[in-house]
Design a protein around this motif. Structure first.
Motif, PDB file in Angstrom:
ATOM      1  N   ASP A  83       0.708  -1.065   0.190  1.00 16.99           N
ATOM      2  CA  ASP A  83      -0.035  -0.044  -0.033  1.00 16.99           C
ATOM      3  C   ASP A  83       0.797   1.283   0.095  1.00 16.99           C
ATOM      4  OD1 ASP A  83      -2.340  -1.788   0.203  1.00 16.99           O
ATOM      5  OD2 ASP A  83      -2.814  -1.144   2.346  1.00 16.99           O
ATOM      6  N   THR A  84       0.456   2.319  -0.820  1.00 19.46           N
ATOM      7  CA  THR A  84       1.053   3.697  -0.663  1.00 19.46           C
ATOM      8  C   THR A  84       0.374   4.463   0.616  1.00 19.46           C
ATOM      9  OG1 THR A  84       1.510   3.583  -3.133  1.00 19.46           O
ATOM     10  CG2 THR A  84       1.685   5.755  -1.963  1.00 19.46           C
ATOM     11  N   VAL A  85       1.375   4.858   1.265  1.00 17.12           N
ATOM     12  CA  VAL A  85       0.821   5.514   2.609  1.00 17.12           C
ATOM     13  C   VAL A  85       1.525   6.623   3.072  1.00 17.12           C
ATOM     14  CG1 VAL A  85      -0.172   3.290   3.635  1.00 17.12           C
ATOM     15  CG2 VAL A  85       2.167   4.005   3.999  1.00 17.12           C
ATOM     16  N   GLY A  86       0.974   7.375   4.073  1.00 16.27           N
ATOM     17  CA  GLY A  86       1.473   8.504   4.516  1.00 16.27           C
ATOM     18  C   GLY A  86       1.612   8.627   5.839  1.00 16.27           C
ATOM     19  N   VAL A  87       2.370   9.650   6.221  1.00 11.35           N
ATOM     20  CA  VAL A  87       2.434   9.828   7.853  1.00 11.35           C
ATOM     21  C   VAL A  87       2.898  11.314   7.842  1.00 11.35           C
ATOM     22  CG1 VAL A  87       3.657   9.569  10.015  1.00 11.35           C
ATOM     23  CG2 VAL A  87       3.371   7.612   8.293  1.00 11.35           C
TER      24      VAL A  87
END
Length: 348
Positions: A83-87
């Protein structure tokens, strides 16, 4: 526990060096992320150079993080490897207080934990996105929609939510006249978001040097604040002014641009207090307020909104060895409009 390549500053004037840092083992509710891109926020510069005080060295900044999931804990249900994710700006909170349980983790009564330079109970300090990997509680991880370019999405994890939240809260939309004060890393994203919300957007900037960009991003008007005629022509015009700059401003001048019941919301952090006479607020019921990013549900909402409306940051992609020079350029306002470190290709 694993070791990943990273950048760190060891003192206020040291600049960055390559190093390795340790990341905790993946717990039941953790998500392990291989970082691909890390945006540079002015907060990173203030912290690395100890301009706000309280920096815990060595420091690894970065709270605009986009990457791919490597592994998940056994209790994680919302994410899977690949999955492409962000923080964003925070990586933990108490999870129990009235704010955490209503999606406003940024106001956690126990103190929200910053993505970097924040002390942890075990005596360690959080380290941020100028690194090849990070392990984060799943509550603080967002899905990055496929419609967004991962590099251009990274600044949305700070600049995007910082501007989206107050624009939404104060009613930017059709029939509303919104002014964005400043056309930098925050301001250019604010113009795009406000225009996508349907508001009539005006840019107020020191000069007209970025006028073409502002109009291309969705503004209908653009004025130079160093021109006194700007304040005469726009007196009583706006429903909302979003102040994205951290300069010390003659705030009453800007309040005069608001309509009755208008709102001036600041997301910048100037060094000096605002000077406002009560009459500047009482006489027309104007509101002077501030905004501090947003909660986790609103982060995800913002990303979905940006994907739907094609809102991304304008960036310069740089290598890990270019961060010190990039900091100097940010301070000199020599960037259009956000630097993003290509972690995947240059910090392997």
């Amino acid at each position: 526990m694993s070791t990943v390549p990273a950048l760190e500053a060891t003192s206020a004037g040291s600049g960055f060096r390559r190093t390795t840092i340790e990341r905790r083992a993946v717990g039941p509710r953790d998500v392990e992320i291989r970082i691909d891109y890390a945006g540079i926020c002015h907060s990173d510069i203030h912290t690395a150079r100890d301009e706000w005080g309280g920096t815990r060295y060595p420091v690894t900044p970065g709270h605009e993080i986009v990457g791919r999931v490597l592994a998940v804990g056994e209790a994680v249900e919302g994410f899977a490897p690949g999955d492409t994710v962000g923080v964003g700006c925070f990586v933990d909170s108490c999870g129990r207080c009235e704010y955490c349980t209503t999606g406003q983790e940024n106001f956690c009564t126990q103190g929200v934990v910053g993505t970097y330079n924040a002390p942890l109970p075990d005596g360690t300090v959080t380290k941020g996105g100028y690194s090849r990997g990070i392990v984060v509680d799943e509550r603080f991880v967002m899905h990055v929609p496929d419609a967004l370019d991962p590099a251009r999405a990274a600044p949305l994890l700070c600049a995007g939510i910082t501007t989206y939240a107050p624009l939404k809260r104060w009613g930017a939309g059709p029939g509303r006249k919104v002014a964005v004060l400043g056309m930098g890393g925050l301001g250019h994203v604010a113009v795009k978001i406000a225009a996508a919300m349907g508001a009539e957007v005006t840019v107020l900037s020191q000069s007209l040097s970025k006028q073409d960009d502002g109009l291309a991003f969705g503004a209908v008007d653009y004025f130079a604040t160093k021109d006194p005629e700007t304040f005469a022509r726009n007196r009583g015009r706006f429903d909302l002014i979003l102040n994205t700059v951290s300069a010390d401003l003659p705030i009453e001048q800007y309040l005069s641009l608001l309509r009755v019941n208008g709102v001036l919301c600041s997301v910048g952090l100037p060094t000096e207090p605002y000077s406002v006479r009560p009459g500047a607020l009482v006489g027309t019921q104007r509101v002077l307020t501030g905004s501090m990013v947003g909660g986790l549900p609103e982060h995800q909402e913002m990303l979905e909104f940006c994907a739907e409306h094609g809102v991304e940051a304008e960036i310069e992609l740089i290598g890990a060895d270019d961060v010190d020079a990039a900091y100097d350029r940010v301070v000199a306002s020599d960037v259009r409009y956000r630097f993003v470190v290509d972690v995947a290709r240059t910090l392997a």
